[in-house]
Scaffold this motif. Sequence first.
Motif, short mmCIF file in Angstrom:
data_model
loop_
_atom_site.label_atom_id
_atom_site.label_comp_id
_atom_site.label_asym_id
_atom_site.label_seq_id
_atom_site.Cartn_x
_atom_site.Cartn_y
_atom_site.Cartn_z
N VAL A 1 0.93 -1.15 0.14
CA VAL A 1 -0.17 0.01 -0.03
C VAL A 1 1.03 1.23 -0.11
O VAL A 1 2.09 1.60 1.14
CB VAL A 1 -1.39 0.19 1.13
N PRO A 2 0.44 2.15 -1.15
CA PRO A 2 1.65 3.44 -0.75
C PRO A 2 1.50 4.03 0.13
O PRO A 2 0.11 4.34 1.01
CB PRO A 2 0.73 3.94 -2.38
N PHE B 1 -6.73 1.68 -1.48
CA PHE B 1 -5.58 2.45 -0.21
C PHE B 1 -4.52 3.07 -0.03
O PHE B 1 -3.57 2.49 -1.35
CB PHE B 1 -6.36 1.18 0.67
N PHE B 2 -4.80 3.51 1.13
CA PHE B 2 -2.89 4.08 0.88
C PHE B 2 -2.69 5.10 2.22
O PHE B 2 -3.38 4.60 3.17
CB PHE B 2 -2.61 5.73 0.15
N GLN B 3 -1.37 5.03 3.10
CA GLN B 3 -0.93 5.67 4.24
C GLN B 3 -0.74 6.95 3.84
O GLN B 3 -0.18 7.13 2.87
CB GLN B 3 -0.12 4.57 5.42
N ALA C 1 0.46 6.31 11.99
CA ALA C 1 0.40 6.80 10.30
C ALA C 1 -0.84 6.73 10.17
O ALA C 1 -2.21 5.95 11.54
CB ALA C 1 0.71 6.45 9.17
N LEU C 2 -1.87 7.46 9.43
CA LEU C 2 -3.68 6.71 8.99
C LEU C 2 -3.30 5.75 7.94
O LEU C 2 -2.51 6.21 6.98
CB LEU C 2 -4.09 8.23 8.20
N VAL C 3 -4.16 5.31 7.42
CA VAL C 3 -4.67 4.33 6.99
C VAL C 3 -6.09 4.95 6.34
O VAL C 3 -6.74 4.72 6.91
CB VAL C 3 -5.09 2.81 7.31
N VAL C 4 -5.78 5.25 4.59
CA VAL C 4 -6.90 6.05 4.30
C VAL C 4 -7.58 5.27 3.06
O VAL C 4 -6.73 4.26 1.71
CB VAL C 4 -6.49 6.85 3.32
#
Length: 339
Positions: A8-9, A40-42, A239-242
């Motif tokens: 995940v980027p 998905f990305f962080q 970090a946040l996972v989006v």
Amino acid sequence: MSTPRTSVPVLDLSAARNPDGFFNSDFIDSLRDAAHNVGFFQITNYGAADGQAQALLDTVAGFFRLPLVQRLELDNRTSAQFRGYTRLGTEITRGRADSREQIDYGPDREPFIDVPADQLFLRLQGHNQWPAGYPELERAAMAWAALMACVGAELLAGISVALGLPEDYFADPFTWSPAWMGKLVHYVGGQVTAAGTQGVGAHADYGFVTLLLQDNVGGLAVQPHGHTEWIPVDPIPGALVVNLGEMLEVATNGYLMATIHRVTAPSPGLDRYSVPFFWSPRLDAVINTVPLSAELAAEARGVTDDPNNAMLSSYGSNVLKGWVRAHPQTAAIHYPEVG
């Protein structure tokens, strides 16, 4: 076709804008790639105060250490808004119990008195339930929600630009009374026989943008469109996972995807905590298809055809459908007319 992803980027939100206030083109390109190809990305450097994320997780853990009788004072079966405490193993995903307990909360507003029969979703507006003897939970959770609303709005502005639209394209449905949702979640392994190893089953989210704070235990995995393998989302401290929700998939005819994801329950004796936040519009918002360029429209995959989960352009209808499915006991009490 894009190369299949194996991770995940990670994007730095502090690099999203140039000194002149406009979005940075490199950031927008990375955001478009992540949103279209993975869903998905962080993100890092999103404006949290030093130690705020860990302090929130610690406060959440403190609540779930309270005696069950105190947690049940917030029983969500008493709430037509599905707010409050959900007991371990009583939330359902894909017809199966999840190995989690949680608190659900949202904007605290007066409930509507009279609701039209064709707009039952308006009954989702109402009050939260918080533990009177543990006030730090409400303070920490609502402060986090205020920050997440800012982050969600900024990411949605960036997504708009990545789609070739003005950055305020989606702003109107969020004006005045966005119906955001927050959860404080405790995953427990080995205690819900019916769940097996399911922390939460494979699903997509209802709304626009989900922002997840997870601890360092892990267990979250995603399955982007066209993939057969699951990609783990390895925790990055703070970090946040989006991920993107069904409303953006519907609005872009599948150029952006509400990517399927799941959580594996932790090993018995190990606790996992997470705080998902769902940046969502007014309950009465109806989202129309956005005008994409010919280049982007050619890459749109169409809306996911799942007979068990029809995606709706009405946000309120879409989210009520999900709540009723996930919380059958609460739904039977407050929404018996919804099949």
